[in-house]
Design a protein around this motif. Structure first.
Motif, PDB file in Angstrom:
ATOM      1  N   ARG B 106     -30.737   0.662   7.817  1.00  0.00           N
ATOM      2  CA  ARG B 106     -29.272   1.061   7.376  1.00  0.00           C
ATOM      3  C   ARG B 106     -28.565   0.172   6.814  1.00  0.00           C
ATOM      4  O   ARG B 106     -27.969  -1.100   6.777  1.00  0.00           O
ATOM      5  CB  ARG B 106     -27.891   1.475   8.647  1.00  0.00           C
ATOM      6  CG  ARG B 106     -27.519   2.294   7.941  1.00  0.00           C
ATOM      7  CD  ARG B 106     -26.460   3.408   9.085  1.00  0.00           C
ATOM      8  NE  ARG B 106     -27.975   4.340   9.587  1.00  0.00           N
ATOM      9  CZ  ARG B 106     -27.647   6.011   8.902  1.00  0.00           C
ATOM     10  NH1 ARG B 106     -28.096   5.797   7.524  1.00  0.00           N
ATOM     11  NH2 ARG B 106     -28.989   6.520   9.820  1.00  0.00           N
ATOM     12  N   LEU B 107     -28.488   0.504   5.020  1.00  0.00           N
ATOM     13  CA  LEU B 107     -28.203  -0.142   4.625  1.00  0.00           C
ATOM     14  C   LEU B 107     -26.385   0.509   4.015  1.00  0.00           C
ATOM     15  O   LEU B 107     -26.877   1.470   2.984  1.00  0.00           O
ATOM     16  CB  LEU B 107     -29.037  -0.070   2.692  1.00  0.00           C
ATOM     17  CG  LEU B 107     -29.780  -1.356   2.871  1.00  0.00           C
ATOM     18  CD1 LEU B 107     -30.492  -1.299   2.279  1.00  0.00           C
ATOM     19  CD2 LEU B 107     -29.601  -3.008   3.772  1.00  0.00           C
ATOM     20  N   VAL B 108     -25.718  -0.130   3.157  1.00  0.00           N
ATOM     21  CA  VAL B 108     -24.369   0.566   3.802  1.00  0.00           C
ATOM     22  C   VAL B 108     -23.244  -0.296   3.074  1.00  0.00           C
ATOM     23  O   VAL B 108     -22.941  -0.874   3.316  1.00  0.00           O
ATOM     24  CB  VAL B 108     -23.116   0.669   4.630  1.00  0.00           C
ATOM     25  CG1 VAL B 108     -22.398   1.974   4.641  1.00  0.00           C
ATOM     26  CG2 VAL B 108     -24.174   1.823   5.921  1.00  0.00           C
ATOM     27  N   SER B 109     -23.552   0.362   1.536  1.00  0.00           N
ATOM     28  CA  SER B 109     -22.408   0.194   0.638  1.00  0.00           C
ATOM     29  C   SER B 109     -21.225   1.318   0.340  1.00  0.00           C
ATOM     30  O   SER B 109     -21.084   1.806   0.522  1.00  0.00           O
ATOM     31  CB  SER B 109     -23.545   0.094  -0.810  1.00  0.00           C
ATOM     32  OG  SER B 109     -24.407  -0.883  -0.492  1.00  0.00           O
ATOM     33  N   ILE B 110     -20.073   0.140   0.970  1.00  0.00           N
ATOM     34  CA  ILE B 110     -18.710   0.753   0.310  1.00  0.00           C
ATOM     35  C   ILE B 110     -18.074   0.240  -0.388  1.00  0.00           C
ATOM     36  O   ILE B 110     -18.007  -0.645  -0.652  1.00  0.00           O
ATOM     37  CB  ILE B 110     -17.814   0.514   2.129  1.00  0.00           C
ATOM     38  CG1 ILE B 110     -18.336   0.931   2.915  1.00  0.00           C
ATOM     39  CG2 ILE B 110     -16.675   0.806   1.807  1.00  0.00           C
ATOM     40  CD1 ILE B 110     -17.867   0.489   4.574  1.00  0.00           C
ATOM     41  N   THR B 111     -17.134   1.780  -1.447  1.00  0.00           N
ATOM     42  CA  THR B 111     -16.610   0.505  -2.389  1.00  0.00           C
ATOM     43  C   THR B 111     -15.515   0.196  -2.685  1.00  0.00           C
ATOM     44  O   THR B 111     -14.862   0.992  -1.432  1.00  0.00           O
ATOM     45  CB  THR B 111     -16.822   1.922  -2.995  1.00  0.00           C
ATOM     46  OG1 THR B 111     -16.818   1.536  -5.102  1.00  0.00           O
ATOM     47  CG2 THR B 111     -15.795   3.632  -2.860  1.00  0.00           C
TER      48      THR B 111
END
Lengths: 171, 198, 570
Positions: B106-111
């Motif tokens: 699970r790759l999660v990029s958060i702005t």
């Protein structure tokens, strides 16, 4: 002589530290009193408890009387024109008492709590204000009464007292 | 008219200046290979509801709930120019290596620019890196995003001064590996493997 | 992966030869003399490589990142780090050095003469290593091999690009021409600005917009002669601004435009020809800003934050920076908020009641565009011609027939108040009626009490009771001004223009390029200034305020506004 002095300092230090913990020294200064003037109240008095002083500190007319200090050594005087702001740290919808509620409830809760929260930066940036944190974590409760989602929403955060900086010209 | 100009006093000044340069700006565009820093952190994920690139509401705790699933988190934003493309290229590369199993990680990029980064902007960004299923880009309210940043000890009040950070959650221990610095993809892959991502 | 051709010392000579051949060949095909047109074409091709990562052949450039990750050059364009002006950027701990020919082809020393004590320059130039001057050959080695002219490997943040000799020559030619000349409007002694004022704007509003700008500029101009009267203050000013900016005077010309918008283009060209300026600051019109926007795009003239309800909404135009998308954004906010209330998947009846006017049209468009983009059906529109408010039989019919969940009431103060009064007695009235604070104007405070619990207002600024905190910043500039009605808004906007303009100029380190001016604004962090809750910037972002509150009116004769949404609703 020196040993006695050292002993006294140590004792005072201990009282400062312990006083902070046990809140044995508390002082509420009503807002119409001058700085430095005040009165002591019984430490066992519930009104002096930091977490709930918010409502108990008002007099019968609903005027803010003051609030509890930090360790009791420096009274914080709530002056005219100052106000309290609330910054939310976390929010939670009460799923315990509303087990069937959808995940949307947490989102609505978030939205409502964030609206309640003030923007700290907008108090820090225009200068001429002093921020004093009220010790402890405050909780505000919002009752959601939408057509589809009901229940309680808890907003936990910090409260600050914001005071105009009287030393600044033009205030 | 000259204002306050330094005068070179010979070699002594040069030594001072070089020491000053080397000491003060270690991560700048110098000739050596920049290394990264690694540490272990224990992170409590705040219970906030964010929005992903398709406009769907995502409860962050639920997204990261499965302890057996490896998770990598970074903080970027849609109009970021220097650091984010490198972080995202690393993710794209990892997804390419995983091939059809991209959903395993699970790759999660958060702005960190939730004002500008609407779901549409997030989608465009992911498309630019040919993201595959398993890589989500999240936005939300400013207050929630701030809370998430603080939970990861990655709070940047000003997005322009953000740092290159990756957080890998080890499936075995549940602890987070915090990687700070611009890494080569080889190093990044190494760290992923060490954390238990095959 | 190094390009083996680059070890060949004849590369620079080959580059020159290739360029010449390209120039000649293109003109031979066209059957004309080698002209500026062909070299302009080469520059265009170079620009496309620099800004979009597309080769003259139409293929994307190939890049390698982090040592070994192949990526398409469209995700790693030169412009993304070196910015449109080519003067580099600072992001976190990564400093991207300038890549303009003027700077590359000079050696880099630790100290830039006369700039040693200036914070911004010192911070920047000291961070970069010393190096000898680039040559065509070493520049090609840097781009395709990641090695600087001193032979060191560059920071991992810089990708390496595989380019043929021909393409490399075109790119290097572009870099040599990038920001080669200081922009017009800047001389040894002064920097010239202008502000655009159209003739239908009232004197009250014009005065309110001009006051903060002129105040900022006169304060700045007073530093120029400081070294004679107050050397200590002068030193502080030099530290902050640099010796170059301290000495320059600012001027602000007023470009007053008469007549209909169709005639503005020629008037602007006249003004510009007589006195070319560095940038436009602020500006005010009650109608469309579009002709001025177009003029600025064509002349590559930065325009900072004009006061207008109708900015041009564009994804790619570059030279005008706006506060927001104008009154359109209020319609957008209503759509986002309503979507949050009713949920995405459910289709509800929505009616837009729109007064025939530019404001009504913009609000309706803002609502509709966002509502449809969120996956809903286009709402029904009821158009209001003439001066009659929406009410009576036609309103009752519409409510009975459609039983709408929400109504968007895009009408002016008089009309909206009348309609809201009528709605208080309707049984089929919807739960939510939206109005626009800008369109209501002063009527906002007079919304009937019975209507307040179903009336939602899009409010594009920070709440008044919270904005009052900024008064200490604004008071020095308010002397003698009439700040009633909308004048207060123009005043606070102009204050922000002055603030942002000053910051950007200080950050420019004496390098006065128009593109760099806008690049610097793009690098600014979020600002807490009067009026807008939050202004945020970024490379390519041209609308600084992204949000708009949805509020309701509290009870009583002098009601406070109560927030019902956050500043940005996602």
């Amino acid at each position: 002589m020196r040993n006695t002095l050292a002993g006294i300092f140590l004792l005072l230090g201990a009282v400062v530290i312990l006083g902070d913990e046990a809140r044995s020294e508390t002082e509420i200064v009503p807002f119409d009193r001058k700085p430095g003037e005040g009165y002591r109240i019984d430490p066992k008095d519930q009104a002096a408890n930091l977490a709930i002083c918010g409502s108990r500190c008002d007099d019968q007319n609903g005027n803010r009387q003051g609030y509890v200090t930090n360790g009791g050594w420096r009274p914080i005087v709530e002056r005219q024109g100052s106000k309290r702001i609330f910054i939310v740290n976390e929010y939670s919808y009460d799923y315990e008492h509303n087990p069937g509620a959808s995940p949307q409830a947490q989102s609505i809760c978030g939205s409502r709590c964030n609206i309640l929260s003030d923007n700290l930066k907008s108090y820090l940036t225009p200068m001429g204000w002093r921020l004093i944190k009220v010790p402890g974590t405050q909780t505000r409760v919002i009752n959601l009464e939408g057509p589809e989602i009901k229940g309680e929403c808890l907003c936990r955060g910090d409260e600050y007292l914001v005071e105009p900086e009287y030393l600044k010209k033009g205030n | 008219m000259k204002f306050c100009s330094f005068r070179f006093n010979g070699s002594v000044d040069v030594i001072f200046i070089l020491a000053f340069l080397v000491g003060l700006f270690p991560a700048m565009a110098m000739a050596h290979d920049a290394t990264y820093q690694k540490s272990i952190a224990s992170i409590t994920i705040p219970d906030v509801v964010l929005i992903n690139q398709t406009g769907e509401k995502i409860r962050l705790k639920t997204l990261l709930a499965d302890p057996a699933q490896p998770v990598i988190v970074d903080f970027i934003y849609g109009t970021c120019t220097t650091i984010c493309p490198i972080l995202s290229a690393g993710y794209a590369n990892l997804q390419r290596k995983l091939g059809d199993n991209s959903k395993k990680v699970r790759l999660v990029s958060i702005t960190i620019d939730p004002e500008n980064d609407t779901p549409k902007v997030l989608k465009e960004y992911l498309d630019r890196y040919q993201a595959k299923p398993g890589w989500d880009f999240l936005t939300g309210s400013r207050a929630d995003i701030n809370n998430v940043m603080k939970a990861f000890d990655a709070y940047f009040p000003d997005k322009m001064s953000h740092l290159p950070l990756n957080f890998i959650r080890e499936p075995a221990s549940g602890k987070w590996v915090r990687l700070y610095g611009l890494m080569s993809s080889g190093d990044f892959m190494n760290e992923c493997q060490k954390a238990g991502i095959k | 992966m190094k390009n083996s051709l680059l070890s060949n010392k004849k590369t620079s000579a080959i580059g020159v030869v290739i360029l010449t051949l390209l120039l000649l060949s293109s003109s031979v095909y066209a059957g004309e003399q080698p002209t500026a047109a062909s070299s302009a074409n080469l520059l265009r091709q170079g620009e496309k490589m620099y800004r979009e990562g597309i080769l003259p052949s139409g293929q994307p450039m190939q890049a390698m990142v982090s040592g070994d990750v192949p990526v398409s050059g469209t995700a790693f364009t030169c412009i993304s780090c070196h910015l449109q002006s080519g003067l580099g950027s600072v992001e976190g701990t990564v400093v991207t050095p300038p890549t303009t020919g003027k700077i590359l082809y000079q050696p880099k020393d630790i100290y830039k003469k006369d700039f040693e004590m200036v914070e911004s320059v010192r911070r920047y130039s000291k961070a970069l290593p010393m190096r000898p001057a680039y040559t065509d050959e070493s520049l090609a080695a840097a781009i395709s091999g990641g090695v600087d002219p001193a032979g060191r490997t560059m920071n991992r943040a810089m990708p390496v690009y595989a380019l043929s000799d021909q393409d490399m020559a075109i790119l290097i030619n572009y870099l040599k021409n990038l920001s080669a000349e200081i922009s017009p409007g800047v001389s040894e002694a002064e920097i010239r600005f202008a502000t655009v004022i159209t003739d239908e704007v009232s004197e009250r509003d014009v005065a309110a917009m001009l006051a903060p700008l002129e105040y900022t500029i006169s304060r700045k101009n007073s530093t120029a002669g400081l070294y004679k009267t107050n050397p200590r203050l002068s030193k502080m000013a030099v530290r902050m601004m640099g010796p170059d900016l301290v000495a320059k005077r600012f001027t602000l010309a007023k470009w007053r435009l008469q007549g209909p918008p169709g005639t503005w283009q020629t008037q602007l060209e006249d003004y510009y020809r007589r006195e070319p300026v560095f940038a436009l600051l602020g500006g005010i019109t009650s109608g469309e800003w579009q002709p001025v926007h177009q003029f600025c795009e064509e002349n590559h003239l930065p325009c900072l934050f004009p006061s207008t309800d109708f900015p041009v909404r564009s994804k790619s135009d570059w030279y005008t920076q706006y506060f927001s998308k104008g009154i359109y954004q209020e319609g957008e906010a209503a759509a986002r908020y309503l979507n949050l209330q009713v949920g995405p998947a459910v289709d509800r009846e929505i009616i837009q009641v729109v007064r025939q006017s530019p404001r009504g049209a913009a609000l309706a468009e803002g609502f509709r565009d966002t509502w449809v983009a969120l996956g809903h059906v286009t709402p029904v529109i009821i158009s209001l011609q003439g001066v009659e408010p929406w009410g009576g039989e036609s309103m009752r019919l519409a409510l009975d027939r459609q039983k709408p969940t929400a109504i968007l009431l895009w009408d002016d103060g008089a009309g909206a108040l009348a309609t809201l009064s009528m709605l208080t007695t309707e049984t089929n009235r919807p739960r939510l009626v939206f109005t626009s604070a800008s369109y209501l104007g002063s009527a906002l405070n007079n919304i009937p009490e019975a209507a307040r619990d179903f009336t939602y207002i899009s409010y594009p600024h920070r709440l008044p009771q919270e904005d009052a905190r900024y008064d200490t910043l604004l008071n020095p500039m308010t002397r003698g001004l009439d700040l009633s009605g909308e004048a207060r808004t123009y005043f606070e906007q102009a204050y922000s223009v002055g603030d942002i303009m000053s910051r950007a100029l200080v950050d420019m380190r004496g390098e006065y390029y128009r593109d760099f001016f806008l690049d610097n604004i793009g690098m600014m962090g979020d600002q807490d200034l009067p009026l807008y809750e939050r202004l945020s910037f970024g490379p390519g972002q041209r609308y600084a305020a992204k949000g708009c509150y949805i509020v309701q009116l509290g009870q009583g004769p002098e009601p406070l506004l109560v927030k019902k949404s956050e500043w940005v609703v996602n």
